[in-house]
Design a protein around this motif. Structure first.
Motif, PDB file in Angstrom:
ATOM      1  N   ILE A 146       1.180  -5.252  10.057  1.00  0.00           N
ATOM      2  CA  ILE A 146       1.063  -5.245   8.597  1.00  0.00           C
ATOM      3  C   ILE A 146       1.066  -3.814   8.077  1.00  0.00           C
ATOM      4  CG2 ILE A 146      -0.457  -5.776   6.659  1.00  0.00           C
ATOM      5  CD1 ILE A 146       0.987  -8.199   7.712  1.00  0.00           C
ATOM      6  N   THR A 147       0.397  -2.924   8.793  1.00  0.00           N
ATOM      7  CA  THR A 147       0.383  -1.522   8.380  1.00  0.00           C
ATOM      8  C   THR A 147       1.793  -0.952   8.361  1.00  0.00           C
ATOM      9  OG1 THR A 147      -1.852  -1.222   9.283  1.00  0.00           O
ATOM     10  CG2 THR A 147      -0.546   0.766   8.897  1.00  0.00           C
ATOM     11  N   GLN A 148       2.576  -1.252   9.384  1.00  0.00           N
ATOM     12  CA  GLN A 148       3.949  -0.752   9.444  1.00  0.00           C
ATOM     13  C   GLN A 148       4.790  -1.336   8.319  1.00  0.00           C
ATOM     14  OE1 GLN A 148       5.045   1.713  11.459  1.00  0.00           O
ATOM     15  NE2 GLN A 148       6.897   1.616  10.185  1.00  0.00           N
ATOM     16  N   ARG A 149       4.579  -2.597   8.008  1.00  0.00           N
ATOM     17  CA  ARG A 149       5.326  -3.217   6.911  1.00  0.00           C
ATOM     18  C   ARG A 149       4.973  -2.558   5.583  1.00  0.00           C
ATOM     19  NH1 ARG A 149       4.457  -9.494   6.931  1.00  0.00           N
ATOM     20  NH2 ARG A 149       5.656  -9.213   4.980  1.00  0.00           N
ATOM     21  N   ALA A 150       3.704  -2.210   5.401  1.00  0.00           N
ATOM     22  CA  ALA A 150       3.283  -1.537   4.167  1.00  0.00           C
ATOM     23  C   ALA A 150       3.917  -0.153   4.066  1.00  0.00           C
ATOM     24  CB  ALA A 150       1.765  -1.432   4.108  1.00  0.00           C
ATOM     25  N   ILE A 151       3.979   0.554   5.189  1.00  0.00           N
ATOM     26  CA  ILE A 151       4.617   1.872   5.199  1.00  0.00           C
ATOM     27  C   ILE A 151       6.093   1.752   4.848  1.00  0.00           C
ATOM     28  CG2 ILE A 151       5.338   3.769   6.703  1.00  0.00           C
ATOM     29  CD1 ILE A 151       2.646   3.450   8.169  1.00  0.00           C
ATOM     30  N   GLU A 152       6.772   0.784   5.435  1.00  0.00           N
ATOM     31  CA  GLU A 152       8.199   0.583   5.150  1.00  0.00           C
ATOM     32  C   GLU A 152       8.410   0.219   3.682  1.00  0.00           C
ATOM     33  OE1 GLU A 152       9.258  -2.373   7.963  1.00  0.00           O
ATOM     34  OE2 GLU A 152       9.256  -0.999   9.680  1.00  0.00           O
ATOM     35  N   ALA A 153       7.504  -0.590   3.130  1.00  0.00           N
ATOM     36  CA  ALA A 153       7.604  -0.946   1.717  1.00  0.00           C
ATOM     37  C   ALA A 153       7.393   0.283   0.837  1.00  0.00           C
ATOM     38  CB  ALA A 153       6.577  -2.024   1.373  1.00  0.00           C
ATOM     39  N   ILE A 162       2.130  10.648  10.565  1.00  0.00           N
ATOM     40  CA  ILE A 162       2.853  11.889  10.286  1.00  0.00           C
ATOM     41  C   ILE A 162       4.314  11.590   9.968  1.00  0.00           C
ATOM     42  CG2 ILE A 162       3.679  14.050  11.303  1.00  0.00           C
ATOM     43  CD1 ILE A 162       1.000  14.248  12.758  1.00  0.00           C
ATOM     44  N   ALA A 163       4.905  10.649  10.709  1.00  0.00           N
ATOM     45  CA  ALA A 163       6.288  10.258  10.435  1.00  0.00           C
ATOM     46  C   ALA A 163       6.410   9.604   9.064  1.00  0.00           C
ATOM     47  CB  ALA A 163       6.786   9.319  11.526  1.00  0.00           C
ATOM     48  N   ALA A 164       5.410   8.823   8.680  1.00  0.00           N
ATOM     49  CA  ALA A 164       5.436   8.158   7.374  1.00  0.00           C
ATOM     50  C   ALA A 164       5.393   9.182   6.246  1.00  0.00           C
ATOM     51  CB  ALA A 164       4.270   7.187   7.255  1.00  0.00           C
ATOM     52  N   LYS A 165       4.570  10.212   6.404  1.00  0.00           N
ATOM     53  CA  LYS A 165       4.448  11.218   5.347  1.00  0.00           C
ATOM     54  C   LYS A 165       5.760  11.949   5.107  1.00  0.00           C
ATOM     55  CE  LYS A 165       2.806  13.983   2.289  1.00  0.00           C
ATOM     56  NZ  LYS A 165       4.106  14.604   1.970  1.00  0.00           N
ATOM     57  N   GLU A 166       6.587  12.065   6.126  1.00  0.00           N
ATOM     58  CA  GLU A 166       7.869  12.743   5.959  1.00  0.00           C
ATOM     59  C   GLU A 166       8.778  12.012   4.971  1.00  0.00           C
ATOM     60  OE1 GLU A 166       9.489  13.099   9.856  1.00  0.00           O
ATOM     61  OE2 GLU A 166       8.085  14.653  10.487  1.00  0.00           O
ATOM     62  N   ARG A 167       8.482  10.724   4.735  1.00  0.00           N
ATOM     63  CA  ARG A 167       9.339   9.929   3.841  1.00  0.00           C
ATOM     64  C   ARG A 167       8.585   9.418   2.613  1.00  0.00           C
ATOM     65  NH1 ARG A 167      12.674   5.720   7.330  1.00  0.00           N
ATOM     66  NH2 ARG A 167      13.880   5.670   5.382  1.00  0.00           N
ATOM     67  N   LEU A 168       7.321   9.799   2.493  1.00  0.00           N
ATOM     68  CA  LEU A 168       6.517   9.430   1.332  1.00  0.00           C
ATOM     69  C   LEU A 168       6.096  10.697   0.599  1.00  0.00           C
ATOM     70  CD1 LEU A 168       4.176   6.770   2.966  1.00  0.00           C
ATOM     71  CD2 LEU A 168       5.917   6.288   1.229  1.00  0.00           C
ATOM     72  N   GLU A 169       6.159  10.654  -0.732  1.00  0.00           N
ATOM     73  CA  GLU A 169       5.746  11.829  -1.498  1.00  0.00           C
ATOM     74  C   GLU A 169       4.265  12.107  -1.298  1.00  0.00           C
ATOM     75  OE1 GLU A 169       5.918  13.600  -6.056  1.00  0.00           O
ATOM     76  OE2 GLU A 169       6.750  11.629  -5.606  1.00  0.00           O
ATOM     77  N   ASN A 170       3.457  11.058  -1.309  1.00  0.00           N
ATOM     78  CA  ASN A 170       2.015  11.196  -1.112  1.00  0.00           C
ATOM     79  C   ASN A 170       1.522  10.123  -0.146  1.00  0.00           C
ATOM     80  OD1 ASN A 170       1.145  13.301  -3.237  1.00  0.00           O
ATOM     81  ND2 ASN A 170       2.364  11.858  -4.441  1.00  0.00           N
ATOM     82  N   LEU A 171       0.624  10.530   0.735  1.00  0.00           N
ATOM     83  CA  LEU A 171      -0.011   9.590   1.654  1.00  0.00           C
ATOM     84  C   LEU A 171      -1.470   9.997   1.812  1.00  0.00           C
ATOM     85  CD1 LEU A 171       0.012   7.238   3.656  1.00  0.00           C
ATOM     86  CD2 LEU A 171       0.785   8.847   5.429  1.00  0.00           C
ATOM     87  N   MET A 172      -2.365   9.070   1.495  1.00  0.00           N
ATOM     88  CA  MET A 172      -3.800   9.277   1.694  1.00  0.00           C
ATOM     89  C   MET A 172      -4.272   8.317   2.772  1.00  0.00           C
ATOM     90  SD  MET A 172      -6.989   8.708  -0.979  1.00  0.00           S
ATOM     91  CE  MET A 172      -6.839  10.288  -1.806  1.00  0.00           C
ATOM     92  N   VAL A 173      -5.099   8.803   3.679  1.00  0.00           N
ATOM     93  CA  VAL A 173      -5.701   7.935   4.686  1.00  0.00           C
ATOM     94  C   VAL A 173      -7.210   8.094   4.625  1.00  0.00           C
ATOM     95  CG1 VAL A 173      -3.689   7.983   6.200  1.00  0.00           C
ATOM     96  CG2 VAL A 173      -5.492   9.657   6.522  1.00  0.00           C
ATOM     97  N   THR A 174      -7.915   6.974   4.589  1.00  0.00           N
ATOM     98  CA  THR A 174      -9.375   7.005   4.634  1.00  0.00           C
ATOM     99  C   THR A 174      -9.824   6.688   6.045  1.00  0.00           C
ATOM    100  OG1 THR A 174      -9.679   6.417   2.311  1.00  0.00           O
ATOM    101  CG2 THR A 174     -11.494   5.933   3.800  1.00  0.00           C
ATOM    102  N   VAL A 175     -10.612   7.596   6.602  1.00  0.00           N
ATOM    103  CA  VAL A 175     -11.103   7.458   7.972  1.00  0.00           C
ATOM    104  C   VAL A 175     -12.590   7.766   8.002  1.00  0.00           C
ATOM    105  CG1 VAL A 175      -8.871   8.140   8.941  1.00  0.00           C
ATOM    106  CG2 VAL A 175     -10.627   9.879   8.552  1.00  0.00           C
ATOM    107  N   ALA A 176     -13.243   7.318   9.049  1.00  0.00           N
ATOM    108  CA  ALA A 176     -14.625   7.713   9.325  1.00  0.00           C
ATOM    109  C   ALA A 176     -14.592   8.810  10.389  1.00  0.00           C
ATOM    110  CB  ALA A 176     -15.434   6.519   9.819  1.00  0.00           C
ATOM    111  N   PRO A 177     -15.355   9.874  10.221  1.00  0.00           N
ATOM    112  CA  PRO A 177     -15.353  10.948  11.219  1.00  0.00           C
ATOM    113  C   PRO A 177     -15.643  10.454  12.632  1.00  0.00           C
ATOM    114  CG  PRO A 177     -16.495  11.669   9.247  1.00  0.00           C
ATOM    115  CD  PRO A 177     -16.222  10.204   9.070  1.00  0.00           C
ATOM    116  N   GLU A 178     -16.373   9.328  12.737  1.00  0.00           N
ATOM    117  CA  GLU A 178     -16.709   8.806  14.059  1.00  0.00           C
ATOM    118  C   GLU A 178     -15.500   8.194  14.771  1.00  0.00           C
ATOM    119  OE1 GLU A 178     -19.791   6.844  11.300  1.00  0.00           O
ATOM    120  OE2 GLU A 178     -17.975   8.072  11.022  1.00  0.00           O
ATOM    121  N   SER A 179     -14.448   7.848  14.009  1.00  0.00           N
ATOM    122  CA  SER A 179     -13.307   7.130  14.578  1.00  0.00           C
ATOM    123  C   SER A 179     -12.074   7.995  14.772  1.00  0.00           C
ATOM    124  CB  SER A 179     -12.950   5.932  13.680  1.00  0.00           C
ATOM    125  OG  SER A 179     -13.987   4.975  13.710  1.00  0.00           O
TER     126      SER A 179
END
Length: 220
Positions: free
Chosen positions: A111-118, A165-182
């Motif tokens: 699903i994540t990959q499909r969202a990136i492609e969209a 990183i590959a997705a950002k090369e084709r997207l103007e903006n990309l934000m990712v929310t992560v937890a420092p523990e992960s």
């Protein structure tokens, strides 16, 4: 409306105007070819500019929303497609949000990959209001899962990093929310250096962990 229609510009008058810093009264906002060209006294407007008289209120810059899970009856997780993104952007526009980040919460890699492609398709189509993507998870803390599926929460792998990183090369903006523990500090640095906005959330990290994440490149 007053004035002739020989110009491509239009003046909006009769409302207060907030430019993001100051509130202006008694001025007209001129829009030309889809962009604001300036603020002018109505007495100084050229005769060939069409004037739209508003009935009070306040004109303000469009809102920018960095976390929008859905709109118009669509959730990005349920419809990670170009049409889904178009529906979401269109649904928020009448309420003043002129740019947004459709947001996918923790889901499967597929699903994540499909969202990136969209998102890439929306970028290529220049979908009105589409600013980029926000991927919230799956690299979060289970202790602070909120509405996220704990069975899908997991640490970031080298493959995950490469995909982002590959997705950002084709997207103007990309934000990712992560937890420092992960994630590792190096992964945060690599994401940041690639132009990805790293946001910290759904985390049980202590102050020292957060400070190290910020030093590594986290911005939100």
């Amino acid at each position: 409306m007053t004035g002739s229609k020989t110009s491509d510009a239009i003046a909006l008058a009769g409302a207060d105007i907030f430019d993001g810093q100051d509130l202006h009264q008694g001025l007209a906002l001129v829009v030309e070819q889809g962009s604001v060209s300036g603020l002018f006294a109505q007495s100084n407007l050229p005769d060939d500019i069409e004037t739209l008289e508003l009935r009070g209120g306040t004109l303000v810059p469009g809102f920018i929303d960095l976390q929008v899970n859905g709109g118009g009856g669509v959730l990005l997780n349920e419809q990670p497609t170009l049409s889904g993104i178009e529906t979401i952007c269109q649904a928020h526009r009448p309420f003043g949000t002129t740019a947004l980040l459709p947001t996918l919460i923790t889901d499967t890699p597929e699903i994540t990959q499909r969202a990136i492609e969209a998102g890439i398709a929306a970028t290529e189509k220049n979908v009105l209001g589409f600013l980029g993507l926000h991927l919230e998870g799956p690299h979060l803390a289970r202790a602070k899962k909120g509405a996220h599926d704990p069975d899908l929460i997991r640490p970031m792998t080298s493959q995950d990093l490469s995909i982002l990183i590959a997705a950002k090369e084709r997207l103007e903006n990309l934000m990712v929310t992560v937890a420092p523990e992960s994630v590792t500090e190096q992964q945060i640095t690599d994401l940041s250096h690639a132009g990805i906005v790293v946001s910290l959330g759904h985390s049980d990290a202590d102050y020292a962990q957060v400070q190290r994440a910020i030093a590594a490149g986290a911005q939100c």
